[in-house]
Design a protein around this motif. Sequence first.
Motif, PDB file in Angstrom:
ATOM      1  N   UNK A 261      -5.242  16.049  -3.406  1.00 49.80           N
ATOM      2  CA  UNK A 261      -5.160  15.392  -4.660  1.00 49.80           C
ATOM      3  C   UNK A 261      -6.023  14.443  -4.796  1.00 49.80           C
ATOM      4  N   UNK A 262      -6.165  13.517  -3.786  1.00 47.68           N
ATOM      5  CA  UNK A 262      -7.270  12.369  -3.541  1.00 47.68           C
ATOM      6  C   UNK A 262      -8.369  12.770  -3.614  1.00 47.68           C
ATOM      7  N   UNK A 263      -8.979  13.692  -2.850  1.00 43.47           N
ATOM      8  CA  UNK A 263     -10.377  14.312  -2.756  1.00 43.47           C
ATOM      9  C   UNK A 263     -10.696  15.125  -3.675  1.00 43.47           C
ATOM     10  N   UNK A 264      -9.840  15.927  -4.301  1.00 46.38           N
ATOM     11  CA  UNK A 264     -10.278  17.092  -5.252  1.00 46.38           C
ATOM     12  C   UNK A 264     -10.026  16.749  -6.617  1.00 46.38           C
ATOM     13  N   UNK A 265      -9.164  15.876  -6.946  1.00 48.17           N
ATOM     14  CA  UNK A 265      -8.707  15.393  -8.351  1.00 48.17           C
ATOM     15  C   UNK A 265      -8.852  13.834  -8.665  1.00 48.17           C
ATOM     16  N   UNK A 266      -8.313  13.065  -7.772  1.00 45.82           N
ATOM     17  CA  UNK A 266      -8.543  11.641  -8.289  1.00 45.82           C
ATOM     18  C   UNK A 266      -9.717  10.926  -8.168  1.00 45.82           C
ATOM     19  N   UNK A 267     -10.386  11.073  -6.996  1.00 39.55           N
ATOM     20  CA  UNK A 267     -11.652  10.644  -6.763  1.00 39.55           C
ATOM     21  C   UNK A 267     -12.694  11.168  -7.579  1.00 39.55           C
ATOM     22  N   UNK A 268     -12.942  12.677  -7.813  1.00 42.03           N
ATOM     23  CA  UNK A 268     -13.821  12.966  -8.522  1.00 42.03           C
ATOM     24  C   UNK A 268     -13.711  12.625  -9.947  1.00 42.03           C
ATOM     25  N   UNK A 269     -12.441  12.432 -10.500  1.00 42.98           N
ATOM     26  CA  UNK A 269     -12.336  12.246 -11.911  1.00 42.98           C
ATOM     27  C   UNK A 269     -12.428  10.656 -12.237  1.00 42.98           C
ATOM     28  N   UNK A 270     -12.685   9.945 -10.950  1.00 44.23           N
ATOM     29  CA  UNK A 270     -13.106   8.569 -11.354  1.00 44.23           C
ATOM     30  C   UNK A 270     -14.498   8.206 -11.142  1.00 44.23           C
ATOM     31  N   UNK A 271     -15.192   9.379 -10.757  1.00 41.82           N
ATOM     32  CA  UNK A 271     -16.494   9.321 -10.577  1.00 41.82           C
ATOM     33  C   UNK A 271     -16.810   8.332  -9.410  1.00 41.82           C
ATOM     34  N   UNK A 272     -15.987   8.596  -8.202  1.00 42.33           N
ATOM     35  CA  UNK A 272     -16.229   7.525  -7.035  1.00 42.33           C
ATOM     36  C   UNK A 272     -16.607   8.301  -5.716  1.00 42.33           C
ATOM     37  N   UNK A 273     -17.495   7.499  -4.974  1.00 36.86           N
ATOM     38  CA  UNK A 273     -17.736   8.072  -3.912  1.00 36.86           C
ATOM     39  C   UNK A 273     -17.313   7.347  -2.690  1.00 36.86           C
ATOM     40  N   UNK A 274     -17.149   7.771  -1.551  1.00 32.24           N
ATOM     41  CA  UNK A 274     -16.393   6.903  -0.662  1.00 32.24           C
ATOM     42  C   UNK A 274     -17.352   7.257   0.964  1.00 32.24           C
TER      43      UNK A 274
END
Length: 299
Positions: A261-274
């Motif tokens: 959920x974190x890597x495939x949904x939440x982060x991409x939808x927030x255009x966030x790189x980590x």
Amino acid sequence: MHAWEQIQKTVDYIEEHISEEIKIETLAQLASLSQFYYQRLFCRLVKKPVNEYIKLRRLARASEALFNREEKILDIALDFGFSSHEIFTRNFKSAFGMTPEEFRSKPVRLNNYVKPQLLLNYTLVDENVPLITDGIILEITRKRITAPQYFAGLTAEEPIEQMPGGGGTGIDTLGALWDSFHAAKAGIPGIQPDGAELGVTFPGTRKGCYRYFAGAEAVPGSDSGDFTDWVLREGEYIVCHFEAEDFEHLVMDAVYKAHRYLFETWLPNHSMNVSPFAAERYPSHSPDTTSMEIWVKPV
């Protein structure tokens, strides 16, 4: 009804009827699709063909049942949809590299295919708003640490395809790494007895591999000797907190759903790189532990 809801309905049906004969025709009717389109959509969303998924879930459920030594292996095979001891043994060995008898006589942790919760691919929660689904509670927050946090432990490297929760089967080598760490923990210099434990996934040194660190909090500046050090640097982190009903579900099911959920949904939808690591933070590996966190650092 969304397409993923139609497929989730059949995923739930498979779980509820795992010991019975399950026909593609029945599943397609349940999803209100033709058999052709149902199988295409299922494979696209679940990442496995229907019959392969059913076999892997039967093996997962059967492997849990094998811990009950009072139940005959043939009965377990029949209970989970395998028509004979021979067919069950052949499939079990193909998936895990050992026979059911060998597993029962010397149990190890296995990488099993986890039942998907497709809702997690299509639900975007706000920060600090809990999401309750499929027996887990999940929440995304931000945390800031003002000083580095030090950990000491052990590290292993293995092919990415063997990563737990990635869809492959076999022996859970990361579970074995944690067992080795806990056996050595008392002798690691500087380890804080009541400190948090940390599992970190990060890039490997060889192509197609990743590394995993398993350790616990250590006193800053202590010399861990031959053990591996890991430092959680100061700064802001995105933290995915989640809970499950017990420790086994936490580490064998919920953690993979939370990662996805974190890597495939939440982060991409927030255009966030980590940064290229994900840290799993546990209060401890005690059987009483029912919650943990995944920490990632925005860049």
